[in-house]
Every structure is written in structure tokens, then in C-alpha cells.
Design a protein around this motif. Sequence first.
Motif, short mmCIF file in Angstrom:
data_model
loop_
_atom_site.label_atom_id
_atom_site.label_comp_id
_atom_site.label_asym_id
_atom_site.label_seq_id
_atom_site.Cartn_x
_atom_site.Cartn_y
_atom_site.Cartn_z
N LEU A 138 -1.41 -1.60 -5.21
CA LEU A 138 -0.61 -0.47 -4.74
C LEU A 138 -0.65 0.64 -5.76
CD1 LEU A 138 2.52 -2.46 -3.45
CD2 LEU A 138 0.47 -1.82 -2.16
N GLU A 139 0.00 1.75 -5.44
CA GLU A 139 0.08 2.89 -6.36
C GLU A 139 1.50 3.42 -6.33
OE1 GLU A 139 -2.07 7.21 -7.22
OE2 GLU A 139 -2.43 6.17 -5.32
N GLN A 140 2.08 3.58 -7.52
CA GLN A 140 3.44 4.11 -7.57
C GLN A 140 3.42 5.60 -7.88
OE1 GLN A 140 6.01 2.56 -10.66
NE2 GLN A 140 4.43 2.63 -12.23
N ILE A 141 4.29 6.32 -7.19
CA ILE A 141 4.52 7.74 -7.44
C ILE A 141 5.94 7.85 -7.97
CG2 ILE A 141 4.65 10.04 -6.41
CD1 ILE A 141 2.74 8.95 -4.20
N GLN B 194 -0.67 -0.18 6.16
CA GLN B 194 -1.12 1.15 6.57
C GLN B 194 -1.11 2.13 5.39
OE1 GLN B 194 0.90 2.73 10.01
NE2 GLN B 194 0.59 0.87 11.22
N ARG B 195 -0.21 1.90 4.46
CA ARG B 195 -0.14 2.76 3.27
C ARG B 195 -0.11 1.88 2.03
NH1 ARG B 195 2.85 4.42 7.18
NH2 ARG B 195 4.62 3.11 6.56
N ARG B 196 -0.54 2.44 0.89
CA ARG B 196 -0.52 1.67 -0.35
C ARG B 196 0.19 2.43 -1.47
NH1 ARG B 196 -2.69 -2.74 1.00
NH2 ARG B 196 -2.22 -3.64 -1.04
N LEU C 239 5.62 -0.08 4.02
CA LEU C 239 4.20 0.22 4.04
C LEU C 239 3.52 -0.19 5.35
CD1 LEU C 239 3.33 -0.95 0.40
CD2 LEU C 239 3.80 1.37 1.21
N SER C 240 4.31 -0.66 6.31
CA SER C 240 3.79 -1.08 7.62
C SER C 240 2.67 -2.10 7.45
CB SER C 240 3.29 0.13 8.42
OG SER C 240 4.35 1.05 8.63
N ARG D 203 4.71 13.64 1.43
CA ARG D 203 4.22 14.16 2.71
C ARG D 203 2.74 13.84 2.90
NH1 ARG D 203 7.44 19.91 2.12
NH2 ARG D 203 9.37 19.25 3.20
N LYS D 204 1.97 13.99 1.83
CA LYS D 204 0.53 13.73 1.90
C LYS D 204 0.25 12.28 2.32
CE LYS D 204 -3.52 13.39 -1.16
NZ LYS D 204 -4.01 13.58 -2.57
N HIS D 205 1.01 11.35 1.76
CA HIS D 205 0.79 9.94 2.05
C HIS D 205 1.64 9.43 3.21
CE1 HIS D 205 -1.78 9.53 -1.44
NE2 HIS D 205 -0.84 10.02 -2.22
N ARG D 206 2.36 10.35 3.86
CA ARG D 206 3.19 10.02 5.01
C ARG D 206 4.17 8.89 4.70
NH1 ARG D 206 -1.37 10.36 9.91
NH2 ARG D 206 -1.98 12.53 9.49
N ALA D 207 4.80 9.02 3.54
CA ALA D 207 5.77 8.00 3.12
C ALA D 207 6.95 7.95 4.08
CB ALA D 207 6.26 8.31 1.70
#
Length: 326
Positions: free
Chosen positions: A236-239, A216-218, A323-324, A263-267
Amino acid sequence: MNIRSAPRTLAVATTALLALGGVTACSDDGTAGADPQRVDVVAAFYPLQFLAERIGGDAVKVTNLVKPGAEPHDLELSLGQVGQVVEAELVVLLKGFQPALDEAVEQNAGDRAFDVSTVQPLRDAAAGGHDHEGGEHGHPEESGKAEEPGHEQGGAKDPHLWLDPTRLATVGDKLAERLGRADPDRAADYTARAAALRAELAKLDAEFTAGLKTCQRREIVVSHTAFGYLTERYGLEQIGITGLSPENEPAPQRLAEVIEEARKHRATTIFFETLVSPKVAETIAKQVGAKTAVLDPLEGLSTDGGDYLSVMRTNLATLRTALSCQ
């Protein structure tokens, strides 16, 4: 040992050892190379120890300079460890990752060193996504100074190549060649074990590819940007809260940016590491209503044990949950 004082300190250490009539007597665990039946290998930190042991088998004696639970970036060499470097038949290192060891090798073992960073071009530290912080090779000149975004030094490289199993396999092939030159009678054995390890690492790579294919998220929020090879390999992308140095404290501006990104990526998860304090990750998680979890960069083993393969599979399970992934 302060990193910037390493050259002077190691020069003094080497001189002192030679003045004592030989470094052998100063070794921490007996005479280096004392077993004529085995190749004496010094490994700079855990992933290189793993490679040397798996490829060398019973034909090698491997000494890891970093104890389990210790942070390898901060390596300080004792006189005995300098002695081990001097007398090793092969020193396996990643130049730039541990400046104190780089200096010892340059002074004492340059002709017996295998620098794994030369096997394939290293990834630029600032390449891709949000990977844009930290000092050169993860060793800023002023350790502990708060970081501002975008302060990656020009030309800095990310050393964490072992987090891509395919790259580690290639390093293993080259290590087998180097061991074969040091020990020609068993060159074929080293090549065979490297091939077997490559097959295991290919299986691990396939598990990551399949396990992270549909999520669901990357985006992953990590305590420091050690995961560029992993995120690049698996889409994937690391922050990063901080850059390549795990010890640096993020500036308030960076904390605010990471909170906004999370918050933007709903981590749902903020990752921290086994060998670094989780406090900053916990602070961000509280701000965004997320939980924290360990994502291990495998720079060294924790005192809990395991090995490269088991820790990487634990990382995969942790990522799939965060990441579901289906």
C-alpha cells in the motif's frame, strides 16, 4: 514535562529518590521486584507490554508506563515511575520514541535495558511514496508548529515497527532470549512462548496479505505517517496529513496537497486515530466528499480495550472496506 527539559528533570528526580534512602518507597504500585518468583519487567508502551506478557507468561510481572488512552509520545515520568525503571530487572523500550524514558534508562538502567530498535534496522521515516514529513522519531523540536512538506530531518527513523507482524515476531524472539538470560531456569519456556506467538503473528500476516491482495485502491490517507511498515509490507501507499508527530498541525499548503491527492486517488475514507483529534481528517473528508474512519497505529490501547491481535484485525477490516478489496 517538556521533552527538552527531560534530562534535567530526571536527574533531579533520581537524586531526590536516592536522597530519600531508596526508590522502592516511591514506587506507584509497591516495591519493584518484590515477587522473587517473577521477573519484574517495565514496558515503555503497549506493543512492548503485549510482547512481554505473551512471552513471559506467569513468570513475569509487566508494568506499562503508559496508561490506556494516553499518547505514548508525551510520556512524563513520575518519581514512582523512575523508581520502577531503577529497580526493574528488565526495561523494554524503543530508543528515540520516548526521550524522557531514554534519559531515565541511560542514567539508571542501561545494563538492564532491551532496546527493540536494535533487533532490525528501522525504516527511514522519509522512505517511499508520500512518507516525507515529520520530525526526528516523531518529536519535532517545536511541537505544535505547522509543518511544511519535505521537512523530515536527515537520518530520522520510523519507530512503528510493530505494525508489521513479522517484525514484531522477530522482536519477540529476541525478547525471549533476553528474558532467558535474566531467568535461565525458564529460558526454554520463554522460547516456546515466543514460538507460539510467532505462529499467531504469521497467521495475522497471512490474513493481511490475502485480505489486501486485490483492492480497487492502494493509497490510504492517514492523519500522520505512522503506517509505513504496514504499507510497505502489504503493498500500500500512505499519504500523510502530517509527519511522524501526531500533534503537529499541517500547513495550509500541505492540506491543499492532501486534498488534491485524495481526489486524484478517489479516496473514500480519510483515516484518523483513536488517541488524536479527528478534526483535520474531518475537514479533508468534507472537502473531498469522503467519510472518516479509525485506523489504529497501536501506540497505545484505547480505553475500549482489546489487544494487539484484535485491533490489528479491526484495522484490516477497516482497510478492506475503505479500499474496496475483494
